[in-house]
Write a protein that holds these residues in place. Structure first.
Motif, PDB file in Angstrom:
ATOM      1  N   TRP A  50      24.134  23.945 -32.186  1.00  0.00           N
ATOM      2  CA  TRP A  50      23.446  23.075 -31.229  1.00  0.00           C
ATOM      3  C   TRP A  50      23.406  21.641 -31.747  1.00  0.00           C
ATOM      4  CZ3 TRP A  50      18.581  26.632 -30.564  1.00  0.00           C
ATOM      5  CH2 TRP A  50      18.868  27.657 -29.654  1.00  0.00           C
ATOM      6  N   LEU A  51      22.994  21.505 -33.003  1.00  0.00           N
ATOM      7  CA  LEU A  51      22.851  20.182 -33.600  1.00  0.00           C
ATOM      8  C   LEU A  51      24.168  19.415 -33.574  1.00  0.00           C
ATOM      9  CD1 LEU A  51      20.758  18.427 -35.203  1.00  0.00           C
ATOM     10  CD2 LEU A  51      21.831  19.338 -37.259  1.00  0.00           C
ATOM     11  N   LEU A  52      25.255  20.060 -33.968  1.00  0.00           N
ATOM     12  CA  LEU A  52      26.548  19.389 -34.037  1.00  0.00           C
ATOM     13  C   LEU A  52      27.179  19.163 -32.666  1.00  0.00           C
ATOM     14  CD1 LEU A  52      28.018  21.031 -37.254  1.00  0.00           C
ATOM     15  CD2 LEU A  52      26.665  18.929 -37.003  1.00  0.00           C
ATOM     16  N   GLU A  53      26.606  19.789 -31.641  1.00  0.00           N
ATOM     17  CA  GLU A  53      27.041  19.538 -30.271  1.00  0.00           C
ATOM     18  C   GLU A  53      26.178  18.484 -29.587  1.00  0.00           C
ATOM     19  OE1 GLU A  53      27.041  23.398 -28.424  1.00  0.00           O
ATOM     20  OE2 GLU A  53      28.841  24.022 -29.502  1.00  0.00           O
ATOM     21  N   GLY A  54      25.252  17.880 -30.350  1.00  0.00           N
ATOM     22  CA  GLY A  54      24.423  16.815 -29.808  1.00  0.00           C
ATOM     23  C   GLY A  54      23.115  17.274 -29.199  1.00  0.00           C
ATOM     24  N   LEU A  55      22.782  18.539 -29.360  1.00  0.00           N
ATOM     25  CA  LEU A  55      21.542  19.084 -28.810  1.00  0.00           C
ATOM     26  C   LEU A  55      20.454  19.070 -29.877  1.00  0.00           C
ATOM     27  CD1 LEU A  55      23.169  22.164 -27.049  1.00  0.00           C
ATOM     28  CD2 LEU A  55      22.522  19.993 -25.999  1.00  0.00           C
ATOM     29  N   THR A  56      19.219  19.258 -29.459  1.00  0.00           N
ATOM     30  CA  THR A  56      18.118  19.348 -30.414  1.00  0.00           C
ATOM     31  C   THR A  56      18.070  20.764 -30.991  1.00  0.00           C
ATOM     32  OG1 THR A  56      16.516  19.987 -28.731  1.00  0.00           O
ATOM     33  CG2 THR A  56      16.746  17.629 -29.179  1.00  0.00           C
ATOM     34  N   LEU A  57      17.385  20.901 -32.104  1.00  0.00           N
ATOM     35  CA  LEU A  57      17.247  22.221 -32.721  1.00  0.00           C
ATOM     36  C   LEU A  57      16.389  23.152 -31.884  1.00  0.00           C
ATOM     37  CD1 LEU A  57      16.794  21.278 -36.469  1.00  0.00           C
ATOM     38  CD2 LEU A  57      18.798  22.251 -35.372  1.00  0.00           C
ATOM     39  N   GLU A  58      15.460  22.607 -31.142  1.00  0.00           N
ATOM     40  CA  GLU A  58      14.586  23.414 -30.290  1.00  0.00           C
ATOM     41  C   GLU A  58      15.152  23.406 -28.879  1.00  0.00           C
ATOM     42  OE1 GLU A  58      13.270  20.800 -32.194  1.00  0.00           O
ATOM     43  OE2 GLU A  58      12.731  22.151 -33.818  1.00  0.00           O
ATOM     44  N   GLN A  59      15.620  24.547 -28.435  1.00  0.00           N
ATOM     45  CA  GLN A  59      16.157  24.691 -27.091  1.00  0.00           C
ATOM     46  C   GLN A  59      15.242  25.635 -26.307  1.00  0.00           C
ATOM     47  OE1 GLN A  59      18.883  23.140 -25.635  1.00  0.00           O
ATOM     48  NE2 GLN A  59      18.699  21.895 -27.470  1.00  0.00           N
ATOM     49  N   PRO A  60      14.317  25.077 -25.521  1.00  0.00           N
ATOM     50  CA  PRO A  60      13.314  25.923 -24.859  1.00  0.00           C
ATOM     51  C   PRO A  60      13.893  26.927 -23.866  1.00  0.00           C
ATOM     52  CG  PRO A  60      13.198  23.657 -24.074  1.00  0.00           C
ATOM     53  CD  PRO A  60      14.168  23.677 -25.215  1.00  0.00           C
ATOM     54  N   LYS A  61      15.070  26.658 -23.323  1.00  0.00           N
ATOM     55  CA  LYS A  61      15.644  27.577 -22.336  1.00  0.00           C
ATOM     56  C   LYS A  61      16.567  28.611 -22.953  1.00  0.00           C
ATOM     57  CE  LYS A  61      15.200  24.519 -18.424  1.00  0.00           C
ATOM     58  NZ  LYS A  61      15.797  23.988 -17.227  1.00  0.00           N
ATOM     59  N   ALA A  62      16.792  28.526 -24.255  1.00  0.00           N
ATOM     60  CA  ALA A  62      17.650  29.500 -24.926  1.00  0.00           C
ATOM     61  C   ALA A  62      16.951  30.852 -24.979  1.00  0.00           C
ATOM     62  CB  ALA A  62      17.981  29.030 -26.337  1.00  0.00           C
ATOM     63  N   ILE A  63      17.717  31.895 -24.850  1.00  0.00           N
ATOM     64  CA  ILE A  63      17.156  33.236 -24.975  1.00  0.00           C
ATOM     65  C   ILE A  63      16.861  33.462 -26.448  1.00  0.00           C
ATOM     66  CG2 ILE A  63      17.631  35.696 -24.731  1.00  0.00           C
ATOM     67  CD1 ILE A  63      19.440  34.927 -22.339  1.00  0.00           C
ATOM     68  N   GLN A  64      15.613  33.778 -26.737  1.00  0.00           N
ATOM     69  CA  GLN A  64      15.174  33.943 -28.121  1.00  0.00           C
ATOM     70  C   GLN A  64      15.450  35.362 -28.608  1.00  0.00           C
ATOM     71  OE1 GLN A  64      14.103  31.218 -29.794  1.00  0.00           O
ATOM     72  NE2 GLN A  64      14.515  30.129 -27.897  1.00  0.00           N
ATOM     73  N   LYS A  65      15.710  35.484 -29.885  1.00  0.00           N
ATOM     74  CA  LYS A  65      15.892  36.791 -30.509  1.00  0.00           C
ATOM     75  C   LYS A  65      14.548  37.506 -30.566  1.00  0.00           C
ATOM     76  CE  LYS A  65      20.183  35.967 -31.846  1.00  0.00           C
ATOM     77  NZ  LYS A  65      21.292  36.598 -31.251  1.00  0.00           N
TER      78      LYS A  65
END
Length: 118
Positions: free
Chosen positions: A96-111
């Protein structure tokens, strides 16, 4: 040589700004002296400059250090700016980080841990 970051045991992100002029020895000293982490473990250490369009990765491959340096031409990295902190991140968060996104992705499906069947 290319680092296959999926094979490293830990990925550490050094938060805040790092002087991108620092050498392998200076970056290794930051890891050992400030964070008390063994730089010879199978880990990947990431550092980012103040402009957030450059980062360095440091890795011990068994017979020497690899130092990768990348300059992003079309954007910035959403690097955490908390100073004097090191974060252990997942391979997913690194992507995520290297794709320009933040480390916290609220819409990501969590483990989640699997629940026992009744």
């Amino acid at each position: 040589m290319i680092i296959d970051y999926t094979k490293v045991e830990q990925i550490y992100l050094v938060c805040g700004k790092t002087d991108m002029r620092k050498s392998i020895d200076a970056l290794a000293a930051i890891i050992q002296d400030q964070f008390n982490i063994n730089v010879f473990d199978n880990c990947l250490f990431l550092f980012c400059g103040g402009s957030r369009n450059k980062y360095k990765a440091l890795h011990w491959d068994g017979d020497g250090f690899l130092l990768l340096y990348k300059r992003i031409e079309g954007g910035v990295i959403q690097w955490p700016r908390t100073t004097q902190e090191v974060r252990n991140i997942s391979q997913r968060e690194l992507r995520w980080l290297l794709e320009g996104l933040t480390l916290e992705q609220p819409k990501a499906i969590q483990k989640v841990a699997p629940a026992a069947f009744c």
